[in-house]
Design an enzyme around this catalytic site. Structure first.
Site, PDB file in Angstrom:
ATOM      1  N   HIS A  77       0.820  -1.219   0.000  1.00 19.66           N
ATOM      2  CA  HIS A  77       0.000   0.000   0.000  1.00 19.66           C
ATOM      3  C   HIS A  77       0.850   1.264   0.000  1.00 19.66           C
ATOM      4  O   HIS A  77       2.075   1.210   0.147  1.00 19.66           O
ATOM      5  CB  HIS A  77      -0.957  -0.020   1.193  1.00 19.66           C
ATOM      6  CG  HIS A  77      -0.299  -0.168   2.537  1.00 19.66           C
ATOM      7  ND1 HIS A  77       0.316   0.866   3.198  1.00 19.66           N
ATOM      8  CD2 HIS A  77      -0.187  -1.258   3.345  1.00 19.66           C
ATOM      9  CE1 HIS A  77       0.774   0.427   4.359  1.00 19.66           C
ATOM     10  NE2 HIS A  77       0.497  -0.859   4.470  1.00 19.66           N
ATOM     11  N   CYS A 100       3.797  -5.068   6.403  1.00 22.37           N
ATOM     12  CA  CYS A 100       3.290  -4.640   5.091  1.00 22.37           C
ATOM     13  C   CYS A 100       4.410  -4.068   4.224  1.00 22.37           C
ATOM     14  O   CYS A 100       5.464  -3.674   4.718  1.00 22.37           O
ATOM     15  CB  CYS A 100       2.199  -3.593   5.254  1.00 22.37           C
ATOM     16  SG  CYS A 100       0.580  -4.315   5.596  1.00 22.37           S
TER      17      CYS A 100
END
Lengths: 264, 233
Positions: A224, A240
């Protein structure tokens, strides 16, 4: 056919054609076949509207990956057999509320005579595979892209047909919350949510944190954007893979859902 | 002689015995539901789109011909995707694998030619779910026979309606190729390649019904969302 035979056949054909064009009858044994004198004056066939080219052979498929979705809740087994040990239960939806996407590895006919499909599983420990009944799965789709995340170089590289189409610096997990290594898949893309922390686009993957197992929705690893681009590249996340917002937007244009992800 | 050696009967058998599908009524309900949502589907969906585009017919072709060409394109998509998936699966062997490779290459050439002629008026490729029939030899052959017979009957049903002679010439050229494919697949499946003295055409309605009954045409999984991410961050 021998050359002499071919020659004789060609001569016979030429003779018949000559007789036809002259508007004469052709005698086959006792039977006289009449041919209208104006046969050659028949209109020519129109050219076809479609220009059909040579048959299109498939490419090697070397860079193709197949994926599917879980159509009905099912159980993955260690072998293509319902009597073999269960590996995981699979629901039709991912935590992102999108269909539960699985990368297809191979298919085989099981002892029950039905088709079973080996898939990568979105479960811990990462890297598990299992066999699922084909009837529980949806349509096959293919992608020719592949994302490679290099944890040592802190870089993500997207390939299409084996060629680099994007390379960007990334943030990955800290030592305490490492980004897991292995083979995974992009299974969803989320946009238009209200969370600057995740940037404008988030890809869901099948990778899971081996540490943050009590994280909401199971601790899945996303790819992201960010509201803190100044810390990239670096080991800064909870696992992440973070990209700068211009890079994640570009990635969203280039990387289809279903793309396999290698984290090394 | 097995009754389904006749092409129309074969289609009915394929439709009835559930080898390819669940029930027809469910398929038709699904089709109707999808129509309501305006999704691109073969048959009815394709026709709807083609009619919308018909006012600007491709390459000066009559609008009704563009409509029929798009209808044929959906059937070509269906066949090309089926053989492509079968070849990629690697599950076929021997003469069947060879036939799938050769016929698939031909069907892809058909699709390419249709797309070139129709340009922006071409309907989009639907999403197909062949439900494992590409991954086993006998189900593959049975489905291939059904598809080829279906294509032959469909071209025959539409050819008399074509207005432009060049389109008719193209359709006849493809029709005979599909008939060769049908004969080849029938022989491999173990049924008589050519049994009838006359092949009956099939209406668009009946073709749509058979295609819908297979449930091979599905909506594409929607893998985008707006849910706030809950990834580890």
């Amino acid at each position: 056919m021998k050359r002499s035979t071919r020659l004789a056949a060609a001569l016979a054909a030429a003779t018949v054609a000559g007789l036809l064009s002259a508007g004469l009858g052709v005698s086959f044994g006792q039977e006289q076949i009449g041919v209208p004198a104006d046969l050659a004056a028949l209109p020519a066939a129109p050219p076809p509207a479609l220009q059909i080219g040579r048959p299109e052979q498939l490419s090697s498929g070397r860079h193709l990956s197949r994926w599917t979705v879980v159509r009905s809740p099912t159980i993955a087994h260690v072998e293509p057999s319902a009597s073999s040990a269960a590996v995981a239960q699979l629901s039709t939806r991912a935590p992102e509320e999108t269909p539960n996407l699985l990368t297809v590895l191979q298919a085989r006919t099981g002892s029950d005579g039905r088709v079973w499909v080996e898939v990568r599983l979105p479960v811990l420990p990462n890297g598990r595979v299992g066999w699922v009944r084909r009837a529980s799965l949806g349509p096959y789709q293919t992608v020719n892209t592949h994302l490679v995340v290099d944890r040592a170089r802190l870089r993500a590289t997207l390939y299409r047909e084996g060629q680099i189409v994007l390379s960007a610096p990334v943030g990955i997990g800290t030592e305490a919350w490492p980004t897991p290594a292995g083979e995974f898949s992009v299974r969803s893309v989320l946009t238009r949510y209200a969370s600057p922390f995740y940037g404008p686009v988030s890809f869901g993957t099948t990778a899971r944190s081996a540490v943050l197992t009590d994280w909401p929705a199971g601790g899945f690893i996303g790819i992201h954007g960010t509201n803190a681009p100044q810390v990239l590249p670096g080991r800064v996340s909870h696992g992440c893979i973070r990209l700068r917002n211009p890079d994640i937007l570009r990635l969203a244009q280039l990387m289809p859902v279903g793309t396999p992800v290698t984290i090394r | 002689m097995d009754s389904f050696e006749h092409s129309a009967d074969f289609l009915t058998t394929v439709d009835r015995d559930g080898a390819l599908a669940e029930t027809r009524s469910h398929a038709e309900r699904t089709l109707s539901r999808r129509r309501l949502f305006g999704m691109t589907l073969a048959g009815a969906g394709a026709i709807t789109i083609a009619r919308t585009a018909g006012a600007h017919a491709a390459a000066g072709l009559p609008a009704s011909d563009v409509d029929i060409l798009n209808y044929a394109l959906v059937l070509e998509y269906l066949q090309a995707s089926f053989y492509t998936e079968a070849e990629r699966s690697g599950a076929l062997t021997g003469k069947t694998a060879e036939a799938a490779r050769i016929v698939g290459a031909t069907e892809r050439a058909h699709v390419k030619a249709f797309l070139k002629l129709l340009g922006s008026q071409a309907v989009k490729r639907p999403t197909f779910d062949f439900q494992g029939t590409t991954e086993q030899q006998r189900p593959f052959l049975k489905t291939a026979v059904a598809f080829e017979d279906l294509a032959v009957a469909a071209y025959k049903g539409q050819a008399p309606k074509l207005q432009a002679n060049p389109v008719l010439a193209a359709a006849v050229g493809i029709h005979s190729v599909e008939a060769r494919h049908a004969a080849w697949m029938r022989q491999l499946f173990g049924i008589t390649p050519a049994v009838d003295a006359f092949d009956r055409p099939a209406s668009r309605r009946s073709i749509n019904r058979v295609v819908a009954s297979t449930q091979f045409i599905v909506s594409r999984p929607k893998l985008t969302g707006r849910k706030k991410p809950e990834f580890t961050g």
